[in-house]
Design a protein around this motif. Structure first.
Motif, PDB file in Angstrom:
ATOM      1  N   ILE A  47       0.837  -1.206   0.000  1.00 34.80           N
ATOM      2  CA  ILE A  47       0.000   0.000   0.000  1.00 34.80           C
ATOM      3  C   ILE A  47       0.868   1.252   0.000  1.00 34.80           C
ATOM      4  O   ILE A  47       0.540   2.253  -0.653  1.00 34.80           O
ATOM      5  CB  ILE A  47      -0.966  -0.021   1.216  1.00 34.80           C
ATOM      6  CG1 ILE A  47      -1.967  -1.165   1.067  1.00 34.80           C
ATOM      7  CG2 ILE A  47      -1.710   1.303   1.346  1.00 34.80           C
ATOM      8  CD1 ILE A  47      -2.852  -1.375   2.273  1.00 34.80           C
ATOM      9  N   ASP A  50       1.928   1.992  -3.429  1.00 37.30           N
ATOM     10  CA  ASP A  50       0.850   2.466  -4.298  1.00 37.30           C
ATOM     11  C   ASP A  50       0.499   3.931  -4.063  1.00 37.30           C
ATOM     12  O   ASP A  50       0.299   4.666  -5.023  1.00 37.30           O
ATOM     13  CB  ASP A  50      -0.394   1.590  -4.127  1.00 37.30           C
ATOM     14  CG  ASP A  50      -0.272   0.264  -4.861  1.00 37.30           C
ATOM     15  OD1 ASP A  50       0.349   0.257  -5.937  1.00 37.30           O
ATOM     16  OD2 ASP A  50      -0.802  -0.747  -4.375  1.00 37.30           O
ATOM     17  N   PHE A  51       0.384   4.358  -2.793  1.00 37.39           N
ATOM     18  CA  PHE A  51       0.130   5.793  -2.586  1.00 37.39           C
ATOM     19  C   PHE A  51       0.607   6.321  -1.235  1.00 37.39           C
ATOM     20  O   PHE A  51       0.004   7.200  -0.637  1.00 37.39           O
ATOM     21  CB  PHE A  51      -1.333   6.182  -2.853  1.00 37.39           C
ATOM     22  CG  PHE A  51      -2.390   5.387  -2.134  1.00 37.39           C
ATOM     23  CD1 PHE A  51      -3.059   5.907  -1.049  1.00 37.39           C
ATOM     24  CD2 PHE A  51      -2.769   4.137  -2.601  1.00 37.39           C
ATOM     25  CE1 PHE A  51      -4.073   5.194  -0.421  1.00 37.39           C
ATOM     26  CE2 PHE A  51      -3.785   3.415  -1.979  1.00 37.39           C
ATOM     27  CZ  PHE A  51      -4.432   3.952  -0.885  1.00 37.39           C
ATOM     28  N   THR A  58      -2.663   2.267   7.676  1.00 31.35           N
ATOM     29  CA  THR A  58      -2.898   0.973   7.047  1.00 31.35           C
ATOM     30  C   THR A  58      -3.374  -0.041   8.067  1.00 31.35           C
ATOM     31  O   THR A  58      -4.326  -0.801   7.815  1.00 31.35           O
ATOM     32  CB  THR A  58      -1.626   0.467   6.342  1.00 31.35           C
ATOM     33  OG1 THR A  58      -1.301   1.364   5.275  1.00 31.35           O
ATOM     34  CG2 THR A  58      -1.821  -0.922   5.768  1.00 31.35           C
ATOM     35  N   TRP A 113      -9.832   0.819  -5.011  1.00 34.23           N
ATOM     36  CA  TRP A 113      -8.412   1.071  -4.763  1.00 34.23           C
ATOM     37  C   TRP A 113      -8.135   1.835  -3.471  1.00 34.23           C
ATOM     38  O   TRP A 113      -7.017   1.814  -2.985  1.00 34.23           O
ATOM     39  CB  TRP A 113      -7.817   1.867  -5.931  1.00 34.23           C
ATOM     40  CG  TRP A 113      -8.540   3.150  -6.220  1.00 34.23           C
ATOM     41  CD1 TRP A 113      -9.513   3.337  -7.165  1.00 34.23           C
ATOM     42  CD2 TRP A 113      -8.368   4.411  -5.569  1.00 34.23           C
ATOM     43  NE1 TRP A 113      -9.964   4.633  -7.138  1.00 34.23           N
ATOM     44  CE2 TRP A 113      -9.274   5.318  -6.163  1.00 34.23           C
ATOM     45  CE3 TRP A 113      -7.530   4.867  -4.546  1.00 34.23           C
ATOM     46  CZ2 TRP A 113      -9.379   6.649  -5.766  1.00 34.23           C
ATOM     47  CZ3 TRP A 113      -7.630   6.195  -4.148  1.00 34.23           C
ATOM     48  CH2 TRP A 113      -8.547   7.072  -4.753  1.00 34.23           C
ATOM     49  N   ASN A 114      -9.122   2.519  -2.918  1.00 42.21           N
ATOM     50  CA  ASN A 114      -8.798   3.480  -1.854  1.00 42.21           C
ATOM     51  C   ASN A 114      -8.447   2.816  -0.517  1.00 42.21           C
ATOM     52  O   ASN A 114      -7.609   3.323   0.228  1.00 42.21           O
ATOM     53  CB  ASN A 114      -9.936   4.496  -1.675  1.00 42.21           C
ATOM     54  CG  ASN A 114     -11.258   3.856  -1.328  1.00 42.21           C
ATOM     55  OD1 ASN A 114     -11.591   2.781  -1.820  1.00 42.21           O
ATOM     56  ND2 ASN A 114     -12.024   4.521  -0.493  1.00 42.21           N
ATOM     57  N   PRO A 116      -7.457  -0.783  -0.334  1.00 44.99           N
ATOM     58  CA  PRO A 116      -7.386  -1.943  -1.226  1.00 44.99           C
ATOM     59  C   PRO A 116      -7.327  -3.295  -0.528  1.00 44.99           C
ATOM     60  O   PRO A 116      -7.698  -4.301  -1.130  1.00 44.99           O
ATOM     61  CB  PRO A 116      -6.109  -1.685  -2.031  1.00 44.99           C
ATOM     62  CG  PRO A 116      -5.277  -0.790  -1.172  1.00 44.99           C
ATOM     63  CD  PRO A 116      -6.251   0.066  -0.423  1.00 44.99           C
ATOM     64  N   THR A 142      -4.273   0.038  -7.854  1.00 46.31           N
ATOM     65  CA  THR A 142      -3.246  -0.194  -6.818  1.00 46.31           C
ATOM     66  C   THR A 142      -2.558  -1.517  -7.141  1.00 46.31           C
ATOM     67  O   THR A 142      -2.798  -2.536  -6.495  1.00 46.31           O
ATOM     68  CB  THR A 142      -3.878  -0.227  -5.409  1.00 46.31           C
ATOM     69  OG1 THR A 142      -5.069  -1.041  -5.437  1.00 46.31           O
ATOM     70  CG2 THR A 142      -4.250   1.164  -4.938  1.00 46.31           C
ATOM     71  N   ASN A 144       0.464  -2.812  -6.830  1.00 49.44           N
ATOM     72  CA  ASN A 144       1.298  -3.508  -5.852  1.00 49.44           C
ATOM     73  C   ASN A 144       0.446  -4.257  -4.833  1.00 49.44           C
ATOM     74  O   ASN A 144       0.760  -5.399  -4.462  1.00 49.44           O
ATOM     75  CB  ASN A 144       2.210  -2.498  -5.135  1.00 49.44           C
ATOM     76  CG  ASN A 144       3.223  -1.871  -6.076  1.00 49.44           C
ATOM     77  OD1 ASN A 144       4.173  -2.515  -6.510  1.00 49.44           O
ATOM     78  ND2 ASN A 144       3.019  -0.598  -6.417  1.00 49.44           N
ATOM     79  N   THR A 145      -0.627  -3.628  -4.397  1.00 45.90           N
ATOM     80  CA  THR A 145      -1.508  -4.283  -3.426  1.00 45.90           C
ATOM     81  C   THR A 145      -2.268  -5.426  -4.085  1.00 45.90           C
ATOM     82  O   THR A 145      -2.436  -6.496  -3.485  1.00 45.90           O
ATOM     83  CB  THR A 145      -2.490  -3.266  -2.827  1.00 45.90           C
ATOM     84  OG1 THR A 145      -1.762  -2.140  -2.343  1.00 45.90           O
ATOM     85  CG2 THR A 145      -3.258  -3.887  -1.680  1.00 45.90           C
ATOM     86  N   VAL A 285      -3.826   8.664  -5.659  1.00 36.60           N
ATOM     87  CA  VAL A 285      -3.520   7.336  -6.191  1.00 36.60           C
ATOM     88  C   VAL A 285      -2.925   7.360  -7.593  1.00 36.60           C
ATOM     89  O   VAL A 285      -2.058   6.547  -7.910  1.00 36.60           O
ATOM     90  CB  VAL A 285      -4.781   6.440  -6.152  1.00 36.60           C
ATOM     91  CG1 VAL A 285      -5.815   6.893  -7.169  1.00 36.60           C
ATOM     92  CG2 VAL A 285      -4.408   4.970  -6.333  1.00 36.60           C
ATOM     93  N   ASN A 286      -3.369   8.280  -8.464  1.00 38.68           N
ATOM     94  CA  ASN A 286      -2.788   8.325  -9.810  1.00 38.68           C
ATOM     95  C   ASN A 286      -2.949   9.722 -10.412  1.00 38.68           C
ATOM     96  O   ASN A 286      -3.585  10.606  -9.824  1.00 38.68           O
ATOM     97  CB  ASN A 286      -3.377   7.250 -10.726  1.00 38.68           C
ATOM     98  CG  ASN A 286      -4.872   7.422 -10.956  1.00 38.68           C
ATOM     99  OD1 ASN A 286      -5.425   8.511 -10.824  1.00 38.68           O
ATOM    100  ND2 ASN A 286      -5.540   6.329 -11.307  1.00 38.68           N
TER     101      ASN A 286
END
Length: 455
Positions: A47, A50-51, A58, A113-114, A116, A142, A144-145, A285-286
């Motif tokens: 996570i 990803d962001f 987390t 994704w938020n 994930p 996301t 990687n997650t 996130v992106n």
């Protein structure tokens, strides 16, 4: 992974009866808890990649919530699966009546994704507790997650029981073409409509966990310092990328300046002079979401914040004022660290503003006035909410979580998760030693008696 063959394997495994015993379900939930504990750092690291979400957030908002949900299910599962006796009726006397919760079968869980990990695995707890097989589709936003979930789950669970399907929109489309027995979707209202349309092809029941513009009302009686800290925490948690974050504030006119002062102070306390340097503040996130959010900054006056870095996908915690009622920031769910603050004179005005918009997923009221609290709660329709707090209601497994209207349908968490993934089967058992002939033809002379019984 071929979706057609995967669903066939899962349906065959379900028909074998392997998932139905309480012992099997509890064993799998215990294994899931062990797996999450063992791979906690893998999830944290994924996570973060990803962001840049901090480890505390987390654990608190993803991993810890799943542990709590599993513990709650393990504690109560035996009772949930027992026959539930219900009263009989005079027309069926004598009879015994009861309901039984049975699993639907093969379940598709499409996660966003938020959050994930939480939003992929929390529904799995309910689906497994209810005795289903599961296909999880993590978000490709996301990666990687998504990869971590796929790798970890495939190591410990056979895909005929729990499988993870990675990929983009095309994978979602292929999965939605399959005849699942239940679909659980978390995401946007736009995609929710697509999911519901696909489910209708097979009359598949769905739960849609969507979003919306969740309002936060602060009246003149509220403790403004405490209100500001709690609002700032819930809004800027996960950099505002939370479906139940306060989307905008409606503050009583005379309290606006003091609330703004306390919000500014709270942000400073949480993230320091430069939140971009804080290890506790995530990123967007992106790039697409970054660009969308940057457009909102032009729609009002920046009272505080407004700094950004496209390369880092960083937008500082930002408070907007002087917003036009028809601005897009007041029409679309923000889903980012931008907090519009509007005012109202009387509580009825705030109610009118809220009720002109689609029904929100969450609803927050800060007040010490019981009359205002009651009026707001009775006058506004919403999924769930809190008085004098935000977001934290999700942490109680005894409270169902779900939306209404544009913000979704169905609910989960705790016992509600078990109920969501179970069909309630109704059964009446009658004796054969007594057969009252009243219901049989000929009916002559019986109508007046049936009217007396059923009127």
């Amino acid at each position: 992974m071929n979706p057609v063959e995967l669903v066939k394997r899962q349906k065959a495994y379900f028909r074998s009866g392997a998932t139905k015993s309480v012992e099997f379900r509890m064993k799998q939930l215990e294994l899931l808890k062990e797996v999450i504990t063992k791979h906690e750092q893998d999830f944290v690291d994924a996570i973060f990649k990803d962001f840049r979400k901090p480890e505390f957030e987390t654990y608190a908002t993803e991993i810890g919530i799943i542990h709590d949900e599993i513990n709650y299910a393990l504690k109560n599962l035996e009772n949930w699966t027992k026959k539930q006796r219900v009263s009989g009726s005079l027309v069926n006397f004598p009879s015994k009546n009861y309901t039984v919760a049975e699993p639907y079968g093969s379940v598709l869980i499409i996660a966003p994704w938020n959050y994930p990990v939480q939003l992929a695995l929390l529904p799995v707890v309910g689906a497994v507790a209810a005795g289903n097989t599961v296909v999880i589709k993590p978000s490709e936003l996301t990666p990687n997650t998504s990869s971590a979930i796929a790798g970890i789950m495939s190591t410990y669970f056979q895909d005929k029981f729990i499988a993870v399907a990675e990929g983009g929109v095309e994978v979602n489309q292929k999965l939605l073409e399959q005849e699942f027995d239940y679909i659980f979707f978390t995401g946007s209202t736009r995609v929710g409509k697509i999911v519901m349309k696909a489910a209708a092809e097979y009359l598949t029941p769905v739960t849609l966990e969507l979003g919306g513009k969740s309002p936060c009302i602060v009246d003149k009686s509220a403790n403004l310092e405490i209100s500001a800290r709690r609002i700032a925490w819930g809004k800027f948690l996960n950099a505002g990328q939370t479906c139940v974050a306060p989307d905008y504030i409606l503050v009583q006119e005379n309290s606006k300046n003091d609330l703004l002062k306390h919000l500014k102070s709270a942000i400073w306390d949480f993230y320091g002079e430069d939140p971009g340097e804080s290890p506790d503040y995530p990123r967007i996130v992106n790039e697409d979401h970054f660009n969308r959010l940057m457009g909102y900054l032009k729609e009002g006056s920046v009272f505080y914040g407004g700094q950004s870095d496209k390369k880092e996908r960083y937008i500082s915690p930002t408070i907007l004022t002087d917003i036009e009622p028809n601005a897009s920031v007041m029409e679309e769910e923000i889903f980012g660290p931008i907090l519009p603050v509007l005012t109202f004179k009387e509580i009825e005005e705030a109610i009118d503003i809220i009720n002109k918009k689609p029904k929100p997923l969450a609803f927050y009221v800060f007040t010490e006035d019981d009359k205002n609290e009651s009026l707001l709660m009775e006058s506004c329709s919403f999924g769930g909410g809190a008085v004098n707090d935000v977001v934290a209601h999700l942490g109680n497994p005894n409270l169902p979580f779900g939306g209404i209207g544009n913000s979704g349908m169905g609910a989960y968490h705790g016992k509600t998760s078990f109920d969501t993934f179970s069909h309630t089967k109704s059964i009446m058992k009658k004796t054969s030693w007594l057969d009252i002939p009243f219901r049989y033809a000929p009916y002559e002379g019986k109508l007046k008696w049936i009217k007396k019984i059923l009127k």
